[in-house]
Write a protein that holds these residues in place. Sequence first.
Motif, PDB file in Angstrom:
ATOM      1  N   LEU A  67      37.040  43.624  39.077  1.00 26.37           N
ATOM      2  CA  LEU A  67      38.586  42.910  38.918  1.00 26.37           C
ATOM      3  C   LEU A  67      38.053  41.630  38.606  1.00 26.37           C
ATOM      4  CD1 LEU A  67      40.246  44.770  41.746  1.00 26.37           C
ATOM      5  CD2 LEU A  67      40.599  44.700  39.257  1.00 26.37           C
ATOM      6  N   ALA A  68      37.160  40.805  39.423  1.00 24.48           N
ATOM      7  CA  ALA A  68      36.703  39.395  39.086  1.00 24.48           C
ATOM      8  C   ALA A  68      36.281  39.435  37.593  1.00 24.48           C
ATOM      9  CB  ALA A  68      35.557  38.909  40.279  1.00 24.48           C
ATOM     10  N   GLY A  69      35.496  40.510  37.047  1.00 26.03           N
ATOM     11  CA  GLY A  69      34.810  40.315  35.705  1.00 26.03           C
ATOM     12  C   GLY A  69      36.131  40.345  34.844  1.00 26.03           C
ATOM     13  N   ILE A  70      37.116  41.213  35.196  1.00 22.27           N
ATOM     14  CA  ILE A  70      38.200  41.497  33.844  1.00 22.27           C
ATOM     15  C   ILE A  70      39.035  40.080  34.054  1.00 22.27           C
ATOM     16  CG2 ILE A  70      40.289  42.509  33.835  1.00 22.27           C
ATOM     17  CD1 ILE A  70      39.249  44.822  34.592  1.00 22.27           C
ATOM     18  N   ALA A  71      39.153  39.431  35.216  1.00 25.64           N
ATOM     19  CA  ALA A  71      40.262  37.966  35.383  1.00 25.64           C
ATOM     20  C   ALA A  71      39.501  37.118  34.718  1.00 25.64           C
ATOM     21  CB  ALA A  71      40.338  37.922  36.935  1.00 25.64           C
ATOM     22  N   LEU A  72      38.081  36.975  34.996  1.00 21.97           N
ATOM     23  CA  LEU A  72      37.364  35.892  34.252  1.00 21.97           C
ATOM     24  C   LEU A  72      37.165  36.178  32.827  1.00 21.97           C
ATOM     25  CD1 LEU A  72      34.795  35.302  37.068  1.00 21.97           C
ATOM     26  CD2 LEU A  72      36.928  33.894  36.266  1.00 21.97           C
ATOM     27  N   VAL A  73      37.152  37.329  32.088  1.00 19.65           N
ATOM     28  CA  VAL A  73      36.983  37.545  30.741  1.00 19.65           C
ATOM     29  C   VAL A  73      38.320  37.122  30.166  1.00 19.65           C
ATOM     30  CG1 VAL A  73      36.996  39.211  29.261  1.00 19.65           C
ATOM     31  CG2 VAL A  73      34.987  38.926  30.886  1.00 19.65           C
ATOM     32  N   GLY A  74      39.362  37.660  30.810  1.00 22.00           N
ATOM     33  CA  GLY A  74      40.751  37.443  30.359  1.00 22.00           C
ATOM     34  C   GLY A  74      41.090  36.030  30.174  1.00 22.00           C
ATOM     35  N   MET A  78      41.697  33.836  27.079  1.00 20.87           N
ATOM     36  CA  MET A  78      42.919  32.926  27.036  1.00 20.87           C
ATOM     37  C   MET A  78      42.938  31.785  26.610  1.00 20.87           C
ATOM     38  SD  MET A  78      45.561  32.676  30.084  1.00 20.87           S
ATOM     39  CE  MET A  78      46.314  31.290  30.125  1.00 20.87           C
ATOM     40  N   ILE A  79      42.189  31.095  27.003  1.00 25.05           N
ATOM     41  CA  ILE A  79      42.309  29.647  26.705  1.00 25.05           C
ATOM     42  C   ILE A  79      41.535  29.155  25.459  1.00 25.05           C
ATOM     43  CG2 ILE A  79      42.505  28.903  28.984  1.00 25.05           C
ATOM     44  CD1 ILE A  79      39.461  27.984  29.031  1.00 25.05           C
ATOM     45  N   THR A  80      40.660  30.036  24.886  1.00 25.45           N
ATOM     46  CA  THR A  80      40.001  29.927  23.699  1.00 25.45           C
ATOM     47  C   THR A  80      40.452  30.746  22.495  1.00 25.45           C
ATOM     48  OG1 THR A  80      38.445  31.884  23.972  1.00 25.45           O
ATOM     49  CG2 THR A  80      37.713  29.494  24.725  1.00 25.45           C
ATOM     50  N   HIS A  81      41.546  31.504  22.519  1.00 28.96           N
ATOM     51  CA  HIS A  81      42.125  32.279  21.455  1.00 28.96           C
ATOM     52  C   HIS A  81      42.982  31.299  20.699  1.00 28.96           C
ATOM     53  CE1 HIS A  81      43.591  35.527  18.990  1.00 28.96           C
ATOM     54  NE2 HIS A  81      42.719  36.247  19.803  1.00 28.96           N
ATOM     55  N   TYR A  86      48.282  36.183  21.843  1.00 21.43           N
ATOM     56  CA  TYR A  86      47.135  36.560  22.406  1.00 21.43           C
ATOM     57  C   TYR A  86      46.869  36.142  23.698  1.00 21.43           C
ATOM     58  CZ  TYR A  86      45.972  39.465  18.456  1.00 21.43           C
ATOM     59  OH  TYR A  86      45.732  40.555  17.605  1.00 21.43           O
ATOM     60  N   SER A  87      47.316  34.747  23.933  1.00 23.32           N
ATOM     61  CA  SER A  87      47.038  34.084  25.312  1.00 23.32           C
ATOM     62  C   SER A  87      47.727  34.636  26.335  1.00 23.32           C
ATOM     63  CB  SER A  87      47.225  32.490  25.013  1.00 23.32           C
ATOM     64  OG  SER A  87      46.273  31.975  24.205  1.00 23.32           O
ATOM     65  N   ALA A  88      49.044  34.773  25.896  1.00 21.05           N
ATOM     66  CA  ALA A  88      50.316  35.588  26.737  1.00 21.05           C
ATOM     67  C   ALA A  88      49.619  36.981  27.234  1.00 21.05           C
ATOM     68  CB  ALA A  88      51.550  35.416  26.027  1.00 21.05           C
ATOM     69  N   ILE A  89      49.459  37.697  26.329  1.00 22.68           N
ATOM     70  CA  ILE A  89      49.132  38.966  26.652  1.00 22.68           C
ATOM     71  C   ILE A  89      47.701  38.897  27.728  1.00 22.68           C
ATOM     72  CG2 ILE A  89      48.319  41.305  25.666  1.00 22.68           C
ATOM     73  CD1 ILE A  89      51.024  40.847  25.210  1.00 22.68           C
ATOM     74  N   LEU A  90      46.770  38.252  27.239  1.00 25.08           N
ATOM     75  CA  LEU A  90      45.509  38.067  27.924  1.00 25.08           C
ATOM     76  C   LEU A  90      45.827  37.545  29.517  1.00 25.08           C
ATOM     77  CD1 LEU A  90      43.032  36.758  25.385  1.00 25.08           C
ATOM     78  CD2 LEU A  90      42.930  38.945  26.649  1.00 25.08           C
TER      79      LEU A  90
ATOM     80  N   ARG B  25      43.954  22.224  24.736  1.00 24.46           N
ATOM     81  CA  ARG B  25      44.770  22.730  24.032  1.00 24.46           C
ATOM     82  C   ARG B  25      45.839  21.820  23.521  1.00 24.46           C
ATOM     83  NH1 ARG B  25      43.894  28.463  22.964  1.00 24.46           N
ATOM     84  NH2 ARG B  25      45.121  27.893  21.179  1.00 24.46           N
ATOM     85  N   ARG B  26      46.485  22.131  22.260  1.00 22.06           N
ATOM     86  CA  ARG B  26      47.389  21.388  21.716  1.00 22.06           C
ATOM     87  C   ARG B  26      48.760  22.034  21.794  1.00 22.06           C
ATOM     88  NH1 ARG B  26      45.083  18.472  16.153  1.00 22.06           N
ATOM     89  NH2 ARG B  26      47.342  18.264  15.697  1.00 22.06           N
ATOM     90  N   ASN B  27      48.626  23.143  21.633  1.00 19.27           N
ATOM     91  CA  ASN B  27      50.118  24.061  21.577  1.00 19.27           C
ATOM     92  C   ASN B  27      50.426  23.817  22.894  1.00 19.27           C
ATOM     93  OD1 ASN B  27      51.921  25.807  21.379  1.00 19.27           O
ATOM     94  ND2 ASN B  27      50.749  27.224  20.332  1.00 19.27           N
ATOM     95  N   LEU B  28      51.869  23.164  23.123  1.00 24.68           N
ATOM     96  CA  LEU B  28      52.648  23.127  24.184  1.00 24.68           C
ATOM     97  C   LEU B  28      52.604  24.585  25.296  1.00 24.68           C
ATOM     98  CD1 LEU B  28      55.437  20.908  23.234  1.00 24.68           C
ATOM     99  CD2 LEU B  28      53.530  20.094  24.549  1.00 24.68           C
ATOM    100  N   ILE B  29      52.865  25.459  24.518  1.00 25.41           N
ATOM    101  CA  ILE B  29      53.041  26.798  25.236  1.00 25.41           C
ATOM    102  C   ILE B  29      51.762  26.852  25.920  1.00 25.41           C
ATOM    103  CG2 ILE B  29      53.654  29.094  25.346  1.00 25.41           C
ATOM    104  CD1 ILE B  29      55.383  28.411  23.204  1.00 25.41           C
ATOM    105  N   VAL B  30      50.657  26.987  25.089  1.00 16.49           N
ATOM    106  CA  VAL B  30      49.368  27.280  25.661  1.00 16.49           C
ATOM    107  C   VAL B  30      48.887  26.476  26.823  1.00 16.49           C
ATOM    108  CG1 VAL B  30      46.872  27.728  25.585  1.00 16.49           C
ATOM    109  CG2 VAL B  30      48.595  28.290  23.814  1.00 16.49           C
TER     110      VAL B  30
END
Lengths: 268, 100
Positions: A67-74, A78-81, A86-90, B25-30
């Motif tokens: 679970l920790a792995g899934i959380a950290l991968v997500g 999420m912050i790099t996509h 995709y960020s919201a779904i992750l 990040r630059r996108n306000l939502i993110v």
Amino acid sequence: MSPHFSIYLYAVFALGAVGLYLALPQRGRWPVRTGLILSAAALAGLLAFFGRSFLFTEGTTFYFVVLAGIALVGAVRMITHPKPVYSAILFVMVVLATAGLLLLLRAEFLAMALVIIYAGAILVTYLFVIMLAQQSGAPVYDTTAREPFAAVAAGFLLAATIVGMLGEARAGTGAESLPVASEAADAWEGLPADESAATSHTLAVGATLLTRYVVVFELAGVLLLVAIVGAIALVRRRVEETEWEGPAAGGPVEPPAPGSIGRRVEPF
Amino acid sequence: MVDAPAYVVVGALLFSLGVVGFLSRRNLIVIFLSTELMFQGVVVNLVALGRLHANLDGQVFALFLLVIAAVEAGLALALVVLMYRRRGTLDAHAWQTMRG
């Protein structure tokens, strides 16, 4: 946690920070992929550290590692996509993994409340706003990161400081690790002694919430009401009231039908 | 048996990943989504340390934190909608003239 464990964690975090810096949105694909591979390696190192006694104890550690792995991968993805959807779904994935971690900590009501409120309400609102306001294609503000080095350095310092404080020697306890979810912790505080043996977590939370924290409970309700009113007041579009001037002043012959003023208002 | 420092490490990592996302990040939502990620880290921390003390204070705190997170998400998205209406873009750099 002894100090040499925290040095190992510092190294793992440094590797993860380098990987994260490369993986933040930027031109070119191979830096992103290299960064993600480095971050995955750092994550593997971290999970190996968590699961170091996995082979010798029962299954709780395995679920924690997964679970920790899934959380950290997500979270990393999420912050790099570059695409916000995709960020919201992750982030939904991160929420579900966090709920799983809470289930491991035997906080069932909180885990389900987290799923319902976060994945069910907050994320749906985010997705609505993304659908309404996001421009199609790859706008420049999604494909470039702002001050990636400073951001990653700040994040690394923050994580290293918090984890470093865990590695300091604790005087007087005599125990290297602090056990969680031991049998003695089954008795929740705040309940009568005869009930706490076989009570459910929801019952315990409800009893505590409505006896010790009832004022905060009511204040939370007031806060929600204020937020609803505030959100509506923020985005309300003002529609001008126009007087019907009548045919003598050059206006239309028919009075406006009731409810027709302001019927066609552009949302954006 | 998983010990409490492991949960605190996970919570700290989730929090600092949220900080990195917020700052870069630059996108306000993110940006606001990274704030929610910070909340997740804090919730994990609170519940783990509450469990350590065999207390429900951490979980009640986390429950109220959920309320505040929902409130903050609603108001933040209302502000994002307003800002999008003004400048026609979700770029945080469109509001850069306030800097300095």
